[in-house]
Design an enzyme around this catalytic site. Structure first.
Site, PDB file in Angstrom:
ATOM      1  N   ASP A   1       0.820  -1.208   0.000  1.00 53.96           N
ATOM      2  CA  ASP A   1       0.000   0.000   0.000  1.00 53.96           C
ATOM      3  C   ASP A   1       0.861   1.269   0.000  1.00 53.96           C
ATOM      4  OD1 ASP A   1      -2.429   1.497   0.339  1.00 53.96           O
ATOM      5  OD2 ASP A   1      -1.998   1.636   2.487  1.00 53.96           O
TER       6      ASP A   1
ATOM      7  N   GLU B   1       3.711  -7.716   7.642  1.00 58.04           N
ATOM      8  CA  GLU B   1       2.450  -8.376   7.293  1.00 58.04           C
ATOM      9  C   GLU B   1       2.605  -9.532   6.324  1.00 58.04           C
ATOM     10  OE1 GLU B   1      -0.625  -5.515   6.369  1.00 58.04           O
ATOM     11  OE2 GLU B   1      -0.797  -5.075   8.502  1.00 58.04           O
TER      12      GLU B   1
ATOM     13  N   TYR C   1      -6.392  -2.948  13.136  1.00 60.72           N
ATOM     14  CA  TYR C   1      -7.308  -1.898  12.656  1.00 60.72           C
ATOM     15  C   TYR C   1      -8.741  -2.143  13.129  1.00 60.72           C
ATOM     16  CZ  TYR C   1      -3.468  -0.130   9.836  1.00 60.72           C
ATOM     17  OH  TYR C   1      -2.271   0.418   9.429  1.00 60.72           O
TER      18      TYR C   1
ATOM     19  N   GLU D   1       1.166  -0.713  13.986  1.00 58.90           N
ATOM     20  CA  GLU D   1       0.181   0.029  13.193  1.00 58.90           C
ATOM     21  C   GLU D   1      -1.172   0.009  13.890  1.00 58.90           C
ATOM     22  OE1 GLU D   1      -0.173  -0.952   8.997  1.00 58.90           O
ATOM     23  OE2 GLU D   1       1.988  -1.220   8.817  1.00 58.90           O
TER      24      GLU D   1
HETATM   25  C1  GCB Z   1      -1.173  -2.183   6.720  1.00 59.68           C
HETATM   26  C2  GCB Z   1       0.096  -2.066   5.967  1.00 59.68           C
HETATM   27  C3  GCB Z   1       0.364  -0.640   5.538  1.00 59.68           C
HETATM   28  C4  GCB Z   1      -0.919   0.009   5.040  1.00 59.68           C
HETATM   29  C5  GCB Z   1      -1.911   0.032   6.179  1.00 59.68           C
HETATM   30  C6  GCB Z   1      -3.265   0.630   5.786  1.00 59.68           C
HETATM   31  O1  GCB Z   1      -1.430  -3.105   7.439  1.00 59.68           O
HETATM   32  O2  GCB Z   1       1.191  -2.583   6.666  1.00 59.68           O
HETATM   33  O3  GCB Z   1       1.365  -0.659   4.550  1.00 59.68           O
HETATM   34  O4  GCB Z   1      -0.688   1.290   4.550  1.00 59.68           O
HETATM   35  O5  GCB Z   1      -2.162  -1.264   6.603  1.00 59.68           O
HETATM   36  O6  GCB Z   1      -3.456   1.816   5.968  1.00 59.68           O
HETATM   37  O7  GCB Z   1      -4.100  -0.100   5.288  1.00 59.68           O
END
Ligand code: GCB
Length: 608
Positions: A166, A419, A475, A513
Site C-alpha cells: 500500500d 504483514e 485496525y 500500526e
Molecule cells: C497495513 C500495511 C500498511 C498500510 C496500512 C493501511 O497493514 O502494513 O502498509 O498502509 O495497513 O493503511 O491499510
C-alpha cells in the site's frame, strides 16, 4: 575491491565528490538501450534531478506510471592526482535494479531498491578528464524480490506495476550518488558493541581492511579530546566516565579508525557513534538498563513531487514534528531509509525499528477466499516454487541492511518482514532462517520482530514465536467494525489481546500500526468515519485498550503523514491515516497525541 557499505567520509586519505544535480534521463520501453549503445550516451533524453523519484515530476500519466527500463546519464571528472587509488561510484539507492556503465563498459549491477552499492571504476576511467556514466534502471515488481508485486501489460502494450503493498512504487535514483577516492589498502568495515561497567563502557570492535597493516582506533569526545584508544583489528576500548546515548539526550563520540605503517597513515575513516545498550528483558525494553516505552510512528519516505527522493528539508521537518508531539520512536516502514535519516535519529536521540523491504509476502485476497471456501487452489505464499529465490534475495537485503546500520545507536531492533502470511506451517522455516541470520550478522544481537497482520491471531499465527518482541498491526474500528460498531471493535480487540496474554510468555508486545483514514477537510458531529472527530474516537478506543495491558510496551501509530499509494477505490488519492498531512501540517489528532505522549513517562509500565 571488496564491497564496503561504510558511509562516505572525507579524511586525510579519502575524497568524496557529489554527483548529485541535473542528469539526463530517458525511458526505454522496448529494452533496446544496451543493444543500441545507450551505454555510451542517451540518444533522446530530457533532464532529471538526482536524487528524486521521476514519477511525480512529469505531467502526463504514461510517464508517471512508467514501468520498465529507464536510463540516467551524467559526466564526471576524475582528478589526475587520484591515480593509483581506488575510484568508486557509490549509489545511495537505485529503485529497484541497476546496471552501471562507465565510458561504455559495464562496471557493476545491483538488485534491490533501498540500500547502497558501490562500483569500482579504476580500470575504465580517464584521469584529468570527463568520463561518461550511464545507468540502466528498472522498476518492475516481481515475487522473487522485495517488496513483492507483479508487472502486467495493458491492452495498449504499456506495462503497469501491481504492488502487493500500500505505497506508491516510486522509482529512480532516489538517494545521493558520490564519487569516492579511497586508498588501495583501505578500511572496508567497522563494527562496535557496547557494555556498560559501572561508570565506564567497554566497546568491543572489529575492523576489516583490504591489507595486513596495523589498525588504530581512537575515540574523541564532543569537545575533540581523545578519551580512549586501542590497537589491532579487533579488541576492546574502555571509555572512562562514559556519557551514554539516551532518548532525546544523545551523546555521540567520534570513533577514528586508521590503518598505519609506522608513522604513516595509510587510510583513515571516522564515524559518530552513541554508546548505549538495548535489550528485551523481563517483558520490557531496557535502554542502558532502564525501561523505555515506545511512542511514535510508522513512517514513509514520501513527499510531494520528489516522491521517495531524499529531501533533507522534509527529513528535518519530520524530526521537528516528532519532537514537538512527544514521540521517541519510529519504524522505517516498509524499507530501510536513507542513511542521513539514521544519522539524524542518532543526533536527536530517537529509537528506530529498522525494517527490510519485505512487504507483500501474502497471497492475494482472491486466492485466500478460494482457499478458505475450499473451492479453488490453495497456495500459501511460502511454498511456491520461487520461494527459495525470494529467500536468497531477502537474506542479501537483510545482510546489507544490518551491515549498513549496525553501528547506529538509534537502531534498536530489526523488523524483518511486514504483514507476511503466517497462518500455515510452511512459513515457519522461512522466518527461522532469516531470524537466525539476523542474530548471526549483528554483533549487538538486537531484538528481532516482524509486523503481524490482522488475520494472524493468537490461535492461527505460526510464526510469532521467532520474535524477541511481537509487533501487531491492528485496525479494529477501521477495517473491521468501524463507525457505530466501535463498541464491538473494542470488545473484539480485547478478546484478541486476552488470547495473546495467555500465550506470550515474557515477550513484550507493541503496536506497529493502528490508524484511521482522515480527511483534514472533514468535520462532523456526531462523528463519521473519515472525519477528524472519528479519528479521535478511534484513537481513544485504541489507547484505552493499550493502557489496560502492562505487557503492551509501545504504540507506533499508522502513519506519521498522509502518503501516496496506487490509485483505487480504497484510497482517496493516497492513504490518509496521517497524523500530519502530506505537507507536514497537523490534523486535530496531532494535538491529542501531544497531550497523551507529553504526559506518558518514558518508563510507562516499567518495573517500579
Ligand atoms: C497495513 C500495511 C500498511 C498500510 C496500512 C493501511 O497493514 O502494513 O502498509 O498502509 O495497513 O493503511 O491499510
Amino acid at each position: 575491491m571488496i564491497q564496503s557499505l561504510l558511509y562516505p567520509r572525507v579524511t586525510e586519505t579519502r575524497r568524496v565528490i557529489s554527483l548529485d544535480g541535473m542528469w539526463k534521463f530517458q525511458f526505454d520501453p522496448a529494452s533496446k538501450g544496451v543493444e543500441e549503445n545507450w551505454t555510451k550516451g542517451l540518444p533522446d533524453s530530457c533532464s532529471m534531478p538526482v536524487p528524486a523519484s521521476f514519477c511525480d515530476i512529469f505531467t502526463d500519466k504514461d510517464s508517471r506510471e512508467y514501468t520498465g527500463d529507464f536510463w540516467y546519464e551524467t559526466d564526471f571528472f576524475v582528478p589526475g592526482e587520484w591515480k593509483d587509488n581506488e575510484i568508486v561510484i557509490r549509489f545511495g539507492s537505485v529503485t529497484h535494479r541497476a546496471r552501471v556503465f562507465v565510458n561504455g563498459t559495464e562496471v557493476g549491477s545491483h538488485v534491490g531498491g533501498f540500500l547502497p552499492f558501490n562500483v569500482c571504476v579504476n580500470d575504465v576511467v580517464k584521469y584529468n578528464q570527463y568520463n561518461k556514466l550511464c545507468v540502466q534502471a528498472n522498476n518492475e515488481l516481481s515475487e522473487t524480490m522485495i517488496p513483492c508485486g507483479a508487472t502486467a501489460t495493458l491492452s495498449n502494450g504499456k506495462k503497469i506495476s501491481q504492488p502487493y503493498f500500500d505505497f506508491y512504487n516510486y522509482a529512480g535514483i532516489q538517494r545521493p550518488v558520490k564519487l569516492l577516492m579511497l586508498p588501495k589498502e583501505s578500511i572496508t568495515d567497522f563494527t562496535v558493541n557496547h557494555r556498560i561497567t559501572g561508570s565506564d563502557a567497554e566497546v568491543d570492535y572489529v575492523v576489516e581492511t583490504t591489507g595486513q597493516n596495523n589498525v588504530l582506533v581512537e575515540v574523541y569526545d564532543k569537545k575533540g579530546n581523545k578519551v580512549a584508544e586501542a590497537n589491532g583489528k579487533t579488541g576492546t576500548i574502555v571509555v572512562k566516565d562514559v556519557k551514554l546515548w539516551n532518548v532525546h539526550a544523545a551523546y555521540l563520540y567520534k570513533f577514528v579508525v586508521k590503518i598505519v605503517d609506522g608513522d604513516t597513515v595509510i587510510d583513515e575513516y571516522y564515524d559518530t557513534i552513541g554508546i548505549r545498550t538495548f535489550e528485551v528483558k523481563g517483558g520490557h525494553f531496557l535502554l542502558n538498563g532502564k525501561p523505555v516505552y515506545l511512542k511514535g510512528f510508522g513512517k514513509h519516505e514520501d513527499a510531494d513531487i520528489r516522491g521517495r527522493g531524499l529531501d533533507m528539508v522534509t527529513v528535518k521537518r519530520d524530526f521537528e514534528l516528532m519532537k514537538w508531539i512527544g514521540s521517541n520512536c519510529f519504524r522505517t516502514s516498509h524499507y530501510p531509509y536513507a542513511e542521513e535519516v539514521y544519522y539524524m535519529a542518532d543526533e536527536e536521540g530517537f529509537l528506530v525499528i529498522d525494517e527490510t523491504p519485505a512487504v507483500g509476502l501474502m497471497e492475494s485476497t482472491m486466492n485466500f477466499l478460494a482457499a478458505n471456501q475450499g473451492t479453488g487452489k490453495k497456495v500459501t505464499f511460502f511454498e511456491k516454487e520461487t520461494t527459495p529465490i525470494l529467500l536468497e534475495h531477502h537474506r542479501e537485503v537483510l545482510k546489507d541492511m544490518i551491515k549498513r546500520d549496525k553501528n547506529h545507536a538509534s537502531v534498536i531492533a530489526w523488523s524483518i518482514l511486514n504483514e507476511p502470511e503466517t497462518n500455515h506451517e510452511s512459513a515457519t522455516p522461512y522466518f527461522e532462517n532469516l531470524f537466525d541470520y539476523a542474530h548471526e550478522l549483528d554483533m549487538q544481537k538486537r531484538p528481532r520482530t516482524f509486523a503481524v497482520i490482522m488475520m494472524s491471531l493468537p490461535h492461527t499465527c505460526k510464526c510469532w514465536q521467532v520474535c524477541d518482541f511481537v509487533s501487531l498491526n491492528r485496525y479494529y474500528g477501521w477495517y473491521v467494525m468501524g463507525g457505530y460498531g466501535m463498541v464491538d471493535a473494542e470488545a473484539a480487540f480485547r478478546k484478541e489481546m486476552d488470547g495473546w496474554g495467555a500465550i506470550r510468555g515474557e515477550r513484550p508486545f507493541i503496536f506497529t500500526e493502528y490508524g484511521a483514514d482522515t480527511l483534514p477537510s472533514e468535520h462532523k458531529l456526531p462523528s463519521v468515519m473519515w472525519s477528524q472527530e472519528y479519528q479521535k474516537e478511534y484513537l481513544d478506543m485504541n489507547h484505552r485498550v493499550f493502557d489496560s495491558y502492562d505487557w503492551i510496551q509501545g504504540e507506533l501509530v499508522w502513519n506519521f503523514a498522509d502518503f501516496q499509494t496506487t490509485e483505487g477505490i480504497m484510497r482517496a488519492n493516497g492513504n490518509k491515516k496521517g497524523i500530519f498531512t502530506r505537507q507536514r501540517q497537523p490534523k486535530d489528532a496531532a494535538f491529542h497525541f501531544k497531550e497523551r505522549w507529553d504526559n506518558l513517562p518514558i518508563d510507562y509500565k516499567g518495573e517500579k
